[in-house]
Structure formats: structure tokens, C-alpha cells
Design a protein around this motif. Structure first.
Motif, short mmCIF file in Angstrom:
data_model
loop_
_atom_site.label_atom_id
_atom_site.label_comp_id
_atom_site.label_asym_id
_atom_site.label_seq_id
_atom_site.Cartn_x
_atom_site.Cartn_y
_atom_site.Cartn_z
N LEU A 359 10.20 62.63 10.88
CA LEU A 359 11.28 61.83 11.48
C LEU A 359 11.08 60.34 11.19
N GLY A 360 9.81 59.91 11.22
CA GLY A 360 9.53 58.53 10.86
C GLY A 360 9.87 58.23 9.42
N ARG A 361 9.57 59.19 8.53
CA ARG A 361 9.93 59.03 7.12
C ARG A 361 11.45 58.97 6.94
N ILE A 362 12.15 59.79 7.69
CA ILE A 362 13.62 59.78 7.62
C ILE A 362 14.17 58.44 8.07
N ASP A 363 13.60 57.88 9.13
CA ASP A 363 14.01 56.56 9.62
C ASP A 363 13.79 55.50 8.55
N ASP A 364 12.61 55.54 7.92
CA ASP A 364 12.30 54.56 6.87
C ASP A 364 13.25 54.69 5.69
N LEU A 365 13.63 55.93 5.38
CA LEU A 365 14.44 56.19 4.19
C LEU A 365 15.92 55.88 4.41
N THR A 366 16.41 56.17 5.61
CA THR A 366 17.86 56.06 5.88
C THR A 366 18.23 54.92 6.82
N GLY A 367 17.28 54.47 7.63
CA GLY A 367 17.60 53.47 8.64
C GLY A 367 18.15 54.08 9.91
N PHE A 368 18.14 55.41 10.03
CA PHE A 368 18.64 56.09 11.23
C PHE A 368 17.46 56.75 11.95
N ASP A 369 17.31 56.42 13.22
CA ASP A 369 16.26 57.01 14.05
C ASP A 369 16.83 58.22 14.77
N LEU A 370 16.48 59.42 14.31
CA LEU A 370 17.08 60.63 14.86
C LEU A 370 16.62 60.93 16.29
N THR A 371 15.63 60.20 16.78
CA THR A 371 15.19 60.43 18.16
C THR A 371 16.10 59.73 19.16
N THR A 372 17.02 58.87 18.69
CA THR A 372 17.98 58.21 19.59
C THR A 372 19.31 58.95 19.48
N PRO A 373 20.02 59.11 20.60
CA PRO A 373 21.25 59.91 20.58
C PRO A 373 22.29 59.42 19.58
N ARG A 374 22.54 58.09 19.54
CA ARG A 374 23.61 57.60 18.68
C ARG A 374 23.27 57.77 17.21
N ASP A 375 22.06 57.42 16.82
CA ASP A 375 21.68 57.59 15.41
C ASP A 375 21.68 59.06 15.01
N ALA A 376 21.26 59.92 15.92
CA ALA A 376 21.26 61.35 15.62
C ALA A 376 22.68 61.86 15.40
N TRP A 377 23.60 61.37 16.26
CA TRP A 377 25.00 61.79 16.11
C TRP A 377 25.58 61.28 14.80
N ALA A 378 25.29 60.02 14.46
CA ALA A 378 25.80 59.45 13.22
C ALA A 378 25.22 60.19 12.01
N ALA A 379 23.93 60.52 12.06
CA ALA A 379 23.30 61.23 10.95
C ALA A 379 23.89 62.62 10.79
#
Length: 414
Positions: A359-379
Motif C-alpha cells: 500500500l505504501g508503494r502504491i501511494d508512492d507510485l500513484t499519489g493515492f493513499d488507499l488507507t484513507t476513505p476518499r483516496d480509496a474511493w477515487a482509486a
């Protein structure tokens, strides 16, 4: 002798003042050259125009002095030979300096021009004339400023309209240059609702312009229907500027488009901001001042194709590159599992810490933190859009068979 008679100059004084016109003009020009730095710096043509104004001022004083002093001196004859463009070159303050210089020249010759007993009369006449001409000059400049303001407002509306329509042509460039926007960099489009204020749309625009100028930022502003639109120039921190002038907008969201290099690329910022304003209602928890980038999911769901592409480029495309299959699988599984680390780990047969790492790698790669509700929804929306874009397109639904793909040629009939 009546008061009226005592105020009239003697014939000797009138003739002396009349004969001195040429000498006074020469002395006024010399004194302007000596004491007015801005006059020395003017091009030759504009110096000549200023000289004509000074000459007309002395001629007007002489005519007024020997005529009816109860009437007000006219500024029309003084400024008649000066082109309107002179008010752009010579400021009102400089014009008053010019009046003071001419008055000083006449005052310095009162003793030699006035007959015995007329000295005070001539001195008072000079002072009264200078006061009236100063007010007349202010009126001329006010009229010029009003006309220029109306013309600038028209140009401003045309430039903003061209930005809205994406027409960055030569006419827009010419109008922008006339407004001083030819070289303005770091341009941002901002849109919100028009406030209900006394004076209507014009008052709302003027209030916004003054507030933006207080922040030392350039601005073009118009009201279009219920929207108050501003194009900010010369700032790399539009969020701070908009926060400072947010009170100039009406209730509801204020959307900030992306900052672009110059005005001729502002169409992209405008489209993003307007799309964001239309889609902002879908995010009830959105902040009042919101950047169009933060509204990508809502804009994508509303059918904004550039927003859909932006989401795909930010999320789906990086995760589908070679070597990123584990990250894509983790993102999809994590979102399907309701953002549960344990459930994701069980489904993928890996340790929860591995899920955290990915998940940290995904955040670094996309700029979206999937552990937060809004970023997860956007992703999640981005991944769905990416899969739709990658899937074969279906052209029609057959009533007797499955959907036909565009890649297959349609059957022919003989």
C-alpha cells in the motif's frame, strides 16, 4: 466705487498682462525644464504637447483676466489641443505640478505687470484661476479614467470569454497586451458564485478586483450568469490568494483550476475549474475552497473525459505497467475487501505487513493513499475507468445472440 468696479483691472494692467504672453510662455517652459524631472524625461512629441497645454493655460488666464472674472475659466480650451493619450503619459499629479509652475511664473511677475494698486487684484486672480483650472484638470482626468475603465472592462470581458471558449488567437493576444497581460505568468482560473451585493454584478467584480490587488496579484474578473469568474496572474500560490479574497464570492464552493504558464494556456485551467464547480455538489464534505484536482472523482462520474483520463493516468496506468502486477492485485483485493489488511492478506496468502508495504508503494507510485476513505474511493473509480478503457468496445446488442465487438467485422448479406 462699487465692489464690482474695484475688482476690475485697470486698462494698463490688462495691456501689460496681454503683452507678456510670449515672455510668460517662454519662462514657463524654461522653469518646467529646470524643475520638473518627468517633463525632461518625456519624448519630444509629448513634451511639445505639454508645452501646448502650458501655452493654452496662460492664454486662457489672460483672456479670463481681461474679461469677466465672475465666470469660471474653461478647461476645454486648455486641454483641447492635447490628445487623449496624454492622460496616460502625464498623471494628474504631474498636471498639477504643471499648473503650479505656470502659476508661479505669473506670480513672480505680478509686481512688473500690475499697475499701482492692481498688485493684489492680479495676485488674487492668479490664485483663483489656478484653483479653478486644478479642479477642471481633475474633471478631465476623471472623465478619461471613466472612459478608459469602461473600455478596459469591455476588453477584460472579451479576454475572459476567449479563455472560456478556448480561443487563444491573435485578437485575444492583442487585447491581453492592451490590458497589460501579455507577459503575465503563473495564471490560474477561479470560479464561484456571484454574491448578492448592492450594485449588482459590477459591484461584485470591483470588490473582487480591489481585494486581489491588495494581495499584489493581477486579476481579470467578470460575472457570467450566476458565476463570478477570476483569472489570477503572477502567483504561484493561488490557494492562499483565493483564501484571502473568498469573502468576495457568494455562498457555495470556490473552485481553483490548475496553474498554467501563461494566459494563452488558461483554457485548460478554465475547463477544469468549471467542471469542478458543476461536480462539487457530489462531495458534500468538500472544503469551500477546493482545487479542481481534488474533485477528479466527481468530475469523472459527471462525464468529464479529461478528468477520467487523468485518473486513469494517475492510478490505473502505473499499476498495469510491467512488474507492477502484485501492486495492482493488492489494490484491487484491498478495495474489494473493504480496506481490511487481514482480509487482504488472507486472500493473497501474504502477511499483513506485506500488504502495508505494498500500500505504501502504491501511494508512492500513484499519489493515492488507499488507507484513507476518499483516496480509496477515487482509486476504485480510476481502476474501473481503466478496465473499461482497456476492454473491447461493444457496438450493439443482438436480440438473438451475444454482444458483438467492434474488432469483429459485421456479417454481410447477399
Amino acid at each position: 466705487m462699487s465692489t464690482r468696479e474695484r475688482r476690475r483691472p485697470s486698462s494698463e494692467t490688462s495691456r501689460a498682462v496681454d503683452r507678456s504672453a510670449g515672455e510668460l510662455v517662454t519662462l514657463a517652459a524654461r522653469r518646467m525644464e529646470e524643475h520638473l524631472g518627468w517633463y525632461r524625461d518625456l519624448p519630444a512629441a509629448e513634451r511639445s504637447q505639454v508645452g501646448l497645454v502650458a501655452h493654452a493655460g496662460i492664454a486662457q488666464f489672460i483672456e479670463w483676466f481681461r474679461g469677466d472674472e465672475d465666470s469660471s475659466p474653461s478647461a476645454i480650451s486648455i486641454f483641447a489641443n492635447a490628445p487623449q493619450e496624454l492622460t496616460r503619459t502625464v498623471s494628474l499629479r504631474q498636471t498639477l505640478d504643471l499648473v503650479r509652475t505656470v502659476v508661479g511664473v505669473v506670480e513672480s511677475h505680478v509686481e512688473t505687470l500690475a499697475s499701482p494698486g492692481d498688485e493684489q487684484l492680479l495676485r488674487e486672480s492668479v490664485l483663483r484661476f489656478s484653483r479653478e483650472i486644478a479642479f477642471a484638470a481633475a474633471e478631465v482626468y476623471a472623465g478619461a479614467a471613466e472612459a478608459r475603465g469602461a473600455w478596459d472592462a469591455r476588453l477584460e470581458a472579451l479576454v475572459v470569454d476567449a479563455v472560456l471558449r478556448g480561443e487563444a488567437d491573435e485578437s485575444m493576444q492583442s487585447r491581453a497586451s492592451a490590458l497589460g497581460w501579455g507577459d503575465v505568468a503563473h495564471v490560474t482560473f477561479v470560479v464561484g458564485t456571484t454574491p448578492l451585493v448592492n450594485g449588482g454584478a459590477a459591484a461584485a467584480v470591483d470588490t473582487l478586483r480591489r481585494a486581489v490587488r491588495h494581495e499584489r496579484v493581477e486579476a481579470l474578473a467578470i460575472v457570467q450568469r450566476s458565476r463570478l469568474i477570476a483569472i489570477l496572474g503572477g502567483t504561484e500560490d493561488p490557494l492562499a490568494v483565493v483564501s484571502a479574497v473568498a469573502h468576495c464570492f457568494g455562498d457555495g464552493p470556490i473552485v481553483i483550476g490548475p496553474t498554467v504558464p501563461h494566459l494563452f494556456a488558461a483554457g485548460r485551467s478554465a475547463r477544469a475549474a468549471l467542471s469542478g464547480l458543476s461536480a462539487a455538489a457530489a462531495w458534500p464534505a468538500a472544503p469551500r475552497i477546493v482545487e479542481s484536482q481534488a474533485l477528479l472523482p466527481e468530475r469523472a462520474l459527471a462525464g468529464d473525459v479529461p478528468a477520467q483520463r487523468r485518473l486513469i493516468d494517475q492510478v490505473h496506468r502505473p499499476l498495469t505497467r510491467s512488474g507492477q502486477l502484485a501492486l495492482l492485485t493488492t489494490a484491487e483485493t484491498y478495495l474489494e475487501a473493504g480496506r481490511s489488511l487481514e482480509a487482504t492478506a488472507r486472500a493473497l496468502f501474504i502477511h499483513p505487513n506485506t500488504v502495508r508495504y505494498r500500500l505504501g508503494r502504491i501511494d508512492d507510485l500513484t499519489g493515492f493513499d488507499l488507507t484513507t476513505p476518499r483516496d480509496a474511493w477515487a482509486a476504485r473509480i480510476a481502476l474501473v475507468l481503466g478496465r473499461l478503457a482497456a476492454a473491447p468496445r461493444m457496438t450493439r446488442l443482438s436480440t438473438t445472440g451475444p454482444l458483438e465487438e467492434t474488432s469483429k467485422p459485421a456479417p454481410t448479406t447477399s
